[in-house]
Design a protein around this motif. Structure first.
Motif, PDB file in Angstrom:
ATOM      1  N   ALA A   1       0.804  -1.224   0.000  1.00 51.24           N
ATOM      2  CA  ALA A   1       0.000   0.000   0.000  1.00 51.24           C
ATOM      3  C   ALA A   1       0.838   1.275   0.000  1.00 51.24           C
ATOM      4  O   ALA A   1       0.519   2.230  -0.722  1.00 51.24           O
ATOM      5  CB  ALA A   1      -0.959  -0.007   1.197  1.00 51.24           C
ATOM      6  N   PRO A   2       1.939   1.383   0.783  1.00 48.15           N
ATOM      7  CA  PRO A   2       2.710   2.647   0.776  1.00 48.15           C
ATOM      8  C   PRO A   2       3.259   3.020  -0.588  1.00 48.15           C
ATOM      9  O   PRO A   2       3.456   4.209  -0.877  1.00 48.15           O
ATOM     10  CB  PRO A   2       3.845   2.356   1.780  1.00 48.15           C
ATOM     11  CG  PRO A   2       3.289   1.309   2.678  1.00 48.15           C
ATOM     12  CD  PRO A   2       2.435   0.447   1.802  1.00 48.15           C
ATOM     13  N   ALA A   3       3.527   2.012  -1.422  1.00 48.70           N
ATOM     14  CA  ALA A   3       4.077   2.293  -2.758  1.00 48.70           C
ATOM     15  C   ALA A   3       2.985   2.481  -3.809  1.00 48.70           C
ATOM     16  O   ALA A   3       3.294   2.757  -4.970  1.00 48.70           O
ATOM     17  CB  ALA A   3       5.012   1.158  -3.185  1.00 48.70           C
ATOM     18  N   LEU A   4       1.722   2.350  -3.378  1.00 51.60           N
ATOM     19  CA  LEU A   4       0.614   2.447  -4.328  1.00 51.60           C
ATOM     20  C   LEU A   4      -0.410   3.457  -3.820  1.00 51.60           C
ATOM     21  O   LEU A   4      -1.560   3.099  -3.508  1.00 51.60           O
ATOM     22  CB  LEU A   4      -0.054   1.075  -4.524  1.00 51.60           C
ATOM     23  CG  LEU A   4       0.824  -0.040  -5.089  1.00 51.60           C
ATOM     24  CD1 LEU A   4       0.095  -1.382  -5.001  1.00 51.60           C
ATOM     25  CD2 LEU A   4       1.187   0.260  -6.548  1.00 51.60           C
ATOM     26  N   PRO A   5      -0.058   4.729  -3.724  1.00 53.43           N
ATOM     27  CA  PRO A   5      -1.035   5.721  -3.247  1.00 53.43           C
ATOM     28  C   PRO A   5      -2.240   5.794  -4.179  1.00 53.43           C
ATOM     29  O   PRO A   5      -2.110   5.754  -5.396  1.00 53.43           O
ATOM     30  CB  PRO A   5      -0.239   7.032  -3.262  1.00 53.43           C
ATOM     31  CG  PRO A   5       0.878   6.794  -4.231  1.00 53.43           C
ATOM     32  CD  PRO A   5       1.230   5.356  -4.110  1.00 53.43           C
ATOM     33  N   GLY A   6      -3.420   5.890  -3.567  1.00 52.78           N
ATOM     34  CA  GLY A   6      -4.649   5.983  -4.351  1.00 52.78           C
ATOM     35  C   GLY A   6      -5.199   4.647  -4.783  1.00 52.78           C
ATOM     36  O   GLY A   6      -6.291   4.588  -5.345  1.00 52.78           O
ATOM     37  N   VAL A   7      -4.469   3.552  -4.537  1.00 60.06           N
ATOM     38  CA  VAL A   7      -4.913   2.214  -4.940  1.00 60.06           C
ATOM     39  C   VAL A   7      -5.326   1.444  -3.697  1.00 60.06           C
ATOM     40  O   VAL A   7      -4.580   1.427  -2.700  1.00 60.06           O
ATOM     41  CB  VAL A   7      -3.796   1.456  -5.690  1.00 60.06           C
ATOM     42  CG1 VAL A   7      -4.253   0.036  -6.018  1.00 60.06           C
ATOM     43  CG2 VAL A   7      -3.416   2.196  -6.953  1.00 60.06           C
ATOM     44  N   PHE A   8      -6.470   0.814  -3.732  1.00 60.47           N
ATOM     45  CA  PHE A   8      -6.886   0.023  -2.582  1.00 60.47           C
ATOM     46  C   PHE A   8      -7.849  -1.067  -3.040  1.00 60.47           C
ATOM     47  O   PHE A   8      -8.561  -0.913  -4.049  1.00 60.47           O
ATOM     48  CB  PHE A   8      -7.547   0.900  -1.508  1.00 60.47           C
ATOM     49  CG  PHE A   8      -8.692   1.722  -1.984  1.00 60.47           C
ATOM     50  CD1 PHE A   8      -9.996   1.264  -1.922  1.00 60.47           C
ATOM     51  CD2 PHE A   8      -8.468   2.991  -2.522  1.00 60.47           C
ATOM     52  CE1 PHE A   8     -11.051   2.037  -2.360  1.00 60.47           C
ATOM     53  CE2 PHE A   8      -9.525   3.768  -2.966  1.00 60.47           C
ATOM     54  CZ  PHE A   8     -10.818   3.291  -2.888  1.00 60.47           C
ATOM     55  N   PRO A   9      -7.849  -2.197  -2.346  1.00 63.41           N
ATOM     56  CA  PRO A   9      -8.796  -3.269  -2.666  1.00 63.41           C
ATOM     57  C   PRO A   9     -10.130  -3.010  -1.977  1.00 63.41           C
ATOM     58  O   PRO A   9     -10.184  -2.374  -0.917  1.00 63.41           O
ATOM     59  CB  PRO A   9      -8.110  -4.511  -2.098  1.00 63.41           C
ATOM     60  CG  PRO A   9      -7.302  -3.998  -0.950  1.00 63.41           C
ATOM     61  CD  PRO A   9      -6.903  -2.596  -1.303  1.00 63.41           C
ATOM     62  N   GLU A  10     -11.193  -3.499  -2.565  1.00 58.64           N
ATOM     63  CA  GLU A  10     -12.489  -3.424  -1.913  1.00 58.64           C
ATOM     64  C   GLU A  10     -13.314  -4.651  -2.283  1.00 58.64           C
ATOM     65  O   GLU A  10     -13.065  -5.303  -3.310  1.00 58.64           O
ATOM     66  CB  GLU A  10     -13.243  -2.145  -2.281  1.00 58.64           C
ATOM     67  CG  GLU A  10     -13.663  -2.022  -3.714  1.00 58.64           C
ATOM     68  CD  GLU A  10     -14.475  -0.754  -3.970  1.00 58.64           C
ATOM     69  OE1 GLU A  10     -14.366   0.198  -3.182  1.00 58.64           O
ATOM     70  OE2 GLU A  10     -15.213  -0.729  -4.971  1.00 58.64           O
ATOM     71  N   MET A  11     -14.280  -4.934  -1.444  1.00 56.77           N
ATOM     72  CA  MET A  11     -15.153  -6.073  -1.669  1.00 56.77           C
ATOM     73  C   MET A  11     -16.501  -5.566  -2.159  1.00 56.77           C
ATOM     74  O   MET A  11     -17.050  -4.612  -1.590  1.00 56.77           O
ATOM     75  CB  MET A  11     -15.337  -6.886  -0.392  1.00 56.77           C
ATOM     76  CG  MET A  11     -16.119  -8.183  -0.578  1.00 56.77           C
ATOM     77  SD  MET A  11     -16.211  -9.140   0.959  1.00 56.77           S
ATOM     78  CE  MET A  11     -17.247  -8.068   1.967  1.00 56.77           C
TER      79      MET A  11
END
Length: 647
Positions: free
Chosen positions: A148-158
């Motif tokens: 996550a720290p290297a991928l700002p703005g990216v997140f998983p969701e269900m």
């Protein structure tokens, strides 16, 4: 030069005045600034506090769970399943292209995913999450979370995705969902902000499309705290959306599966209706397709294969397909003549195999003719010449009026993407459409369901239900919405003479059960379940005089696309009608050989609510029927279900 005392005094007064002016201006400026600061700090404190919170707190829309669709027995036809997806928020990502490059080194992305995602981000507001990858594995979710720290703005969701447990059986009826497209947004005035969420799914065809407002539900909201670089730190509050309404249809999943299996390998349509209340129990169109392919993203190759298939699997033939009804239309002409008192049941015409009107010869299907024919025999043996004679007495306007009274040429109100109105021609219609004056030959062709007359399998089922019931019965496809039963319409009497209806019904009974009935080989022997009906064969090509002289080419010797359509309409039990059926087999040949056997099997399956027992069939046919049923691709019985989790 030395200044005089008067000059010095005058200069002092000027300087003092200028100083006072400047001092006053400075004092005024300070006063305005102080007032503005007081206004901003005290009177507008709440507003600026909210702006500061907005820099720290994001509010995101939560798509609601889509409403479920069930059959009449509570079996799930369209449900929701949980899945994981990876999304990106452009304003939090900084450099979306660079972030996508990093993401692509962690998880597999479709080749076109990067370009599609960047295109969607450019079209959407910067704070709207854009789906990068859908239906990803838990391992992929873990990889994104760890990095996550290297991928700002990216997140998983269900989230939830649509699935259709019955596969191809209900593809045309239930339809399918797909992502909101620019075309969808341009043609709708729906202000629902959910439609702005990239790849949010809405109904594209069938029930899913027509009941979209009912099934969609309303959005929820999530308030999340983010840090200085836009990383989500925690969820502060969550208000779930309102799920869409559950819809229960009138169809029977087991019967629908039987119908689809029974016409497998054909280009055909089957409609089964309850003759007592209009409930549509089956609405089958073959061949079909798997709607789950469209939800998950169908490939160009697979989609082109569907488009190029000569059997046309994509249209719903049961409601969109329109065909010349052939001899199934003869009941319309008979009732029009009977109601106007133009014939009696024992009036006869002589059939020599043709009739000459002016300089043109109109042929009966029986080259040698039927001899003296009355009404009952005209129906049971389907004599064309009888109806040519009748047409000249009745006229097209009476025939057209009766057809509409029986539900033909009418766009029935069903919640489907397209329901054809068919065509019942008249003198005015022909003139308005630039086809010239109405000719007597047009009437003769129309009276046997050829020429300009067109009807859908659904309309033929409604026609049969009205003849069988004597009421203005209308088809009903939605049984209830969120448990609230939908109204039954059209149970008022048709207003036709019961004796005339009884005559036509007797003729239809003789079609199947008479010594020379055209559907005699499709009779039912089970007591109390005997079927009445009418065969039909509609030409799709012109037969020249030379071909008639040398012998009409058999359908078996013609290319598939030039063969006649096969039709059958019927109801059972004949003495207390409960169910009606209509069958159309495109280029199937004769109605008695191609359509009637299907209709018998389907009616019996509906009456028994199971695969029909062999005892319902004539003894000489039971081995053939057993072999046919053994080869049907039937689904195992499904238990009632409340669907998968909506949360």
């Amino acid at each position: 030069m030395k200044r005089s005392p008067a000059d010095i005094e005058k200069s002092a007064r000027f300087i003092t005045r200028r100083g006072l002016i400047l001092g006053a201006a400075q004092l005024g400026f300070v006063g305005v600034l102080a007032g503005r600061m007081r206004y901003m700090q005290l009177e507008q404190a709440d507003e600026y506090r909210l702006l500061a919170d907005r820099n720290r707190i994001n509010i995101r829309l939560l798509p609601p769970a889509r409403g479920l669709v069930f059959d009449r027995k509570g079996v799930l036809l369209a449900g929701n399943e949980q899945n994981y997806r990876i999304v990106m928020v452009r304003e939090d990502a900084g450099n979306p292209e660079a972030i996508l490059e990093r993401l692509g080194k962690l998880i597999w992305l479709e080749p076109a995913a990067k370009a599609r995602a960047l295109g969607e981000m450019s079209r959407r507001s910067p704070f709207v999450p854009v789906t990068i990858a859908d239906r990803v594995s838990w391992d992929d979710v873990a990889k994104v979370a760890v990095n996550a720290p290297a991928l700002p703005g990216v997140f998983p969701e269900m989230g939830l995705s649509r699935f259709y447990p019955m596969g191809a059986d209900f593809a045309h009826l239930v339809g399918y969902v797909g992502p909101v497209s620019e075309r969808d947004l341009n043609r709708t005035e729906d202000p629902d902000p959910l439609l702005q969420i990239p790849r949010f799914q809405i109904g594209k065809t069938g029930i899913e499309a027509r009941l979209e407002p009912v099934l969609r539900g309303s959005a929820g909201t999530s308030r999340v705290e983010v840090n200085a670089v836009g990383r989500v730190m925690r969820e502060l509050s969550r208000e779930e959306g309102v799920p869409g309404a559950s819809v229960q249809l009138t169809v029977n999943h087991a019967l629908q599966n039987f119908c689809e299996a029974r016409v497998a390998g054909e280009s055909a349509a089957v409609v089964v209706m309850d003759a007592r209340n209009g409930d549509v129990l089956s609405l089958a169109s073959a061949p079909s397709f798997d709607p789950n392919l469209f939800v998950r993203g169908i490939s160009s190759k697979a989609y082109n294969a569907l488009l190029e298939d000569p059997y046309r699997p994509l249209p719903n033939k049961a409601t969109q397909g329109i065909y010349p009804p052939g001899s199934t239309f003869k009941m319309v002409t008979a009732l029009a003549a009977l109601e106007d008192g133009l014939i009696a049941s024992d009036d006869t015409f002589t059939c020599r195999g043709f009739i000459e009107v002016g300089s043109r010869r109109f042929h009966c299907w029986s080259r040698g003719g039927h001899g003296r024919v009355d009404l009952l025999r005209s129906l049971s043996e389907s004599c064309d010449v009888y109806y040519y004679e009748l047409a000249q007495l009745v006229g097209i306007e009476r025939i057209a009026a009766m057809a509409r009274r029986l539900g033909l040429g009418v766009e029935h109100d069903l919640p489907l993407a397209s329901v054809a109105a068919g065509l019942i021609p008249s003198r005015s219609w022909k003139l308005e459409n630039g086809r010239g004056d109405w000719m007597i030959g047009d009437t003769l062709n129309a009276t046997i369901g050829q020429g300009f007359v067109l009807a859908s399998p659904l309309q033929l089922a409604v026609m049969t239900a009205r003849i069988a019931s004597g009421t203005q019965i209308s088809p009903r496809l939605v049984l209830s919405i969120d448990g609230v039963e939908q109204p039954v319409n059209g149970l008022e009497p048709l207003g036709l003479d019961p004796e005339n209806l009884a005559l036509v019904r007797q003729g239809m009974y003789d079609v199947v059960n008479g010594a020379r009935g055209t559907a005699g080989s499709s009779r039912v022997v089970a007591e109390g379940l005997r079927m009445a009906g009418k065969t039909g064969t509609s030409q799709v090509r012109n037969i020249t005089a030379a071909e008639r002289a040398s012998g009409v080419t058999s359908n078996d010797d013609l290319p598939w696309e030039r063969r006649d359509h096969a039709l059958f309409v019927g109801y059972a039990p004949h003495d207390a009608p409960e169910l009606v059926v209509s069958v159309v087999v495109e280029h199937g040949g004769g109605g008695s050989t191609a359509a009637a056997p299907i209709a018998r099997d389907v009616l019996l399956a509906a009456l028994y609510d199971d695969v029909p027992p062999l005892s319902a069939y004539p003894a000489t046919q039971r081995n053939t029927i057993r072999s046919r049923f053994d080869n049907l691709d039937l689904r195992p019985p499904q238990a009632p279900s409340r669907g998968r989790s909506q949360a």
